[in-house]
Design a protein around this motif. Sequence first.
Motif, mmCIF file in Angstrom:
data_model
loop_
_atom_site.group_PDB
_atom_site.id
_atom_site.type_symbol
_atom_site.label_atom_id
_atom_site.label_comp_id
_atom_site.label_asym_id
_atom_site.label_seq_id
_atom_site.Cartn_x
_atom_site.Cartn_y
_atom_site.Cartn_z
ATOM 1 N N VAL A 34 24.703 -54.829 2.940
ATOM 2 C CA VAL A 34 24.734 -55.532 4.470
ATOM 3 C C VAL A 34 24.751 -56.608 3.690
ATOM 4 N N SER A 35 25.829 -57.031 3.629
ATOM 5 C CA SER A 35 25.739 -58.483 3.904
ATOM 6 C C SER A 35 25.201 -59.471 2.966
ATOM 7 N N PHE A 36 24.149 -58.624 1.903
ATOM 8 C CA PHE A 36 23.291 -59.466 0.739
ATOM 9 C C PHE A 36 23.727 -58.484 -0.147
ATOM 10 N N MET A 37 22.858 -59.647 -1.475
ATOM 11 C CA MET A 37 23.704 -58.990 -2.625
ATOM 12 C C MET A 37 22.041 -59.356 -3.523
ATOM 13 N N ALA A 38 21.680 -57.823 -3.926
ATOM 14 C CA ALA A 38 20.196 -58.010 -4.724
ATOM 15 C C ALA A 38 20.117 -58.847 -5.802
ATOM 16 N N PRO A 39 18.621 -59.730 -6.109
ATOM 17 C CA PRO A 39 17.295 -59.117 -4.321
ATOM 18 C C PRO A 39 18.125 -60.923 -4.070
ATOM 19 N N LEU A 127 33.354 -50.756 21.952
ATOM 20 C CA LEU A 127 32.308 -51.220 21.004
ATOM 21 C C LEU A 127 33.031 -50.413 19.339
ATOM 22 N N VAL A 128 33.074 -51.812 18.797
ATOM 23 C CA VAL A 128 33.723 -51.786 16.881
ATOM 24 C C VAL A 128 32.424 -51.992 16.487
ATOM 25 N N LEU A 129 32.675 -51.288 15.541
ATOM 26 C CA LEU A 129 31.317 -51.177 13.314
ATOM 27 C C LEU A 129 32.190 -51.148 12.470
ATOM 28 N N ASP A 130 31.697 -51.883 10.984
ATOM 29 C CA ASP A 130 32.222 -50.691 10.326
ATOM 30 C C ASP A 130 30.674 -50.785 9.980
ATOM 31 N N THR A 131 31.607 -49.765 8.084
ATOM 32 C CA THR A 131 30.427 -49.243 8.055
ATOM 33 C C THR A 131 31.006 -49.073 6.349
ATOM 34 N N VAL A 132 30.464 -48.856 4.678
ATOM 35 C CA VAL A 132 30.330 -48.675 3.989
ATOM 36 C C VAL A 132 31.067 -47.018 3.898
ATOM 37 N N THR A 133 32.448 -46.620 3.300
ATOM 38 C CA THR A 133 32.476 -45.345 3.249
ATOM 39 C C THR A 133 32.173 -44.294 2.729
ATOM 40 N N PRO A 153 39.783 -49.970 1.103
ATOM 41 C CA PRO A 153 39.522 -49.901 -0.386
ATOM 42 C C PRO A 153 38.708 -51.298 -0.495
ATOM 43 N N HIS A 154 37.628 -51.525 -1.379
ATOM 44 C CA HIS A 154 37.145 -52.210 -1.705
ATOM 45 C C HIS A 154 36.826 -53.343 -1.045
ATOM 46 N N TYR A 155 36.433 -52.680 0.256
ATOM 47 C CA TYR A 155 36.400 -54.105 1.744
ATOM 48 C C TYR A 155 35.204 -55.593 1.020
ATOM 49 N N ALA A 156 34.149 -54.940 0.615
ATOM 50 C CA ALA A 156 33.006 -55.594 0.407
ATOM 51 C C ALA A 156 32.497 -55.188 -0.843
ATOM 52 N N LEU A 157 30.822 -55.922 -0.924
ATOM 53 C CA LEU A 157 30.433 -55.178 -2.564
ATOM 54 C C LEU A 157 28.842 -54.746 -2.019
ATOM 55 N N GLU A 162 29.259 -53.646 -7.063
ATOM 56 C CA GLU A 162 30.480 -52.447 -7.491
ATOM 57 C C GLU A 162 31.024 -52.955 -5.687
ATOM 58 N N PRO A 163 32.412 -52.539 -6.205
ATOM 59 C CA PRO A 163 33.074 -52.851 -5.027
ATOM 60 C C PRO A 163 32.771 -51.365 -4.119
ATOM 61 N N CYS A 164 33.021 -51.569 -2.733
ATOM 62 C CA CYS A 164 33.261 -50.088 -2.010
ATOM 63 C C CYS A 164 33.967 -50.046 -0.544
ATOM 64 N N GLY A 165 34.174 -49.245 -0.379
ATOM 65 C CA GLY A 165 35.325 -49.428 0.946
ATOM 66 C C GLY A 165 34.178 -49.789 2.720
ATOM 67 N N THR A 166 35.210 -49.531 3.688
ATOM 68 C CA THR A 166 34.660 -49.376 4.442
ATOM 69 C C THR A 166 35.339 -49.245 5.217
ATOM 70 N N THR A 167 34.796 -48.004 6.125
ATOM 71 C CA THR A 167 35.534 -47.546 7.226
ATOM 72 C C THR A 167 34.915 -48.525 8.619
ATOM 73 N N PHE A 168 35.780 -48.620 9.468
ATOM 74 C CA PHE A 168 35.594 -48.844 10.768
ATOM 75 C C PHE A 168 35.701 -48.176 11.781
ATOM 76 N N PHE A 169 35.456 -48.205 12.898
ATOM 77 C CA PHE A 169 35.114 -47.170 14.343
ATOM 78 C C PHE A 169 35.015 -48.092 15.459
ATOM 79 N N TYR A 170 35.134 -47.494 16.192
ATOM 80 C CA TYR A 170 35.369 -47.866 17.707
ATOM 81 C C TYR A 170 34.520 -46.741 18.784
#
Length: 173
Positions: A34-39, A127-133, A153-157, A162-170
């Motif tokens: 959700v846009s932030f790295m741990a910790p 409405l538009v949103l995105d989330t981890v695939t 693919p590899h849109y975010a971390l 670790e890289p992750c894909g992001t799925t976009f929705f409307y």
Amino acid sequence: MNVSIRRVGANEAAACIEGLAEVLIDCVDGGASVSFMAPLSREKALAFWRGVADGVARGERVLLVADDEAGRIVGTVQLITALPENQPHRADVAKMLVHRRARRQGVAQRLMAAVDEAARAEGKHVLVLDTVTGGDAERLYGRSGWVPVGCVPHYALMPDGEPCGTTFFYKRL
């Protein structure tokens, strides 16, 4: 869990920052991308929510929170309404977060229904949103009438790097 969903006004947003920071930190600690790295430090989480509160005060976003029976914030979602002038009918849904202690109890589904209502009240109908695939939220959105557009693919971390894909929705209201 008895949960109430409410829209937080400009005068109240700053008072919610501590509770919202707790939810954000818990989600990042739990592995949510959700846009932030741990910790995630408390200071960084508080600074993020101060910025959100400022956006609410400027009328650029709608902030919804879910409170448990003890009055603690256990979830939140935002509707970003300040978009370019050629998109007055549209809004972005952001930071749909539910504390791990409140998951699998319908909180996220209720927050998403409330964000639909808030969007209608703001005159938004796309409405538009995105989330981890492949994540739990992706399934929730599909059950809530959101239409997947595609995956990058590899849109975010993930918070662990670790890289992750992001799925976009409307969704059309």
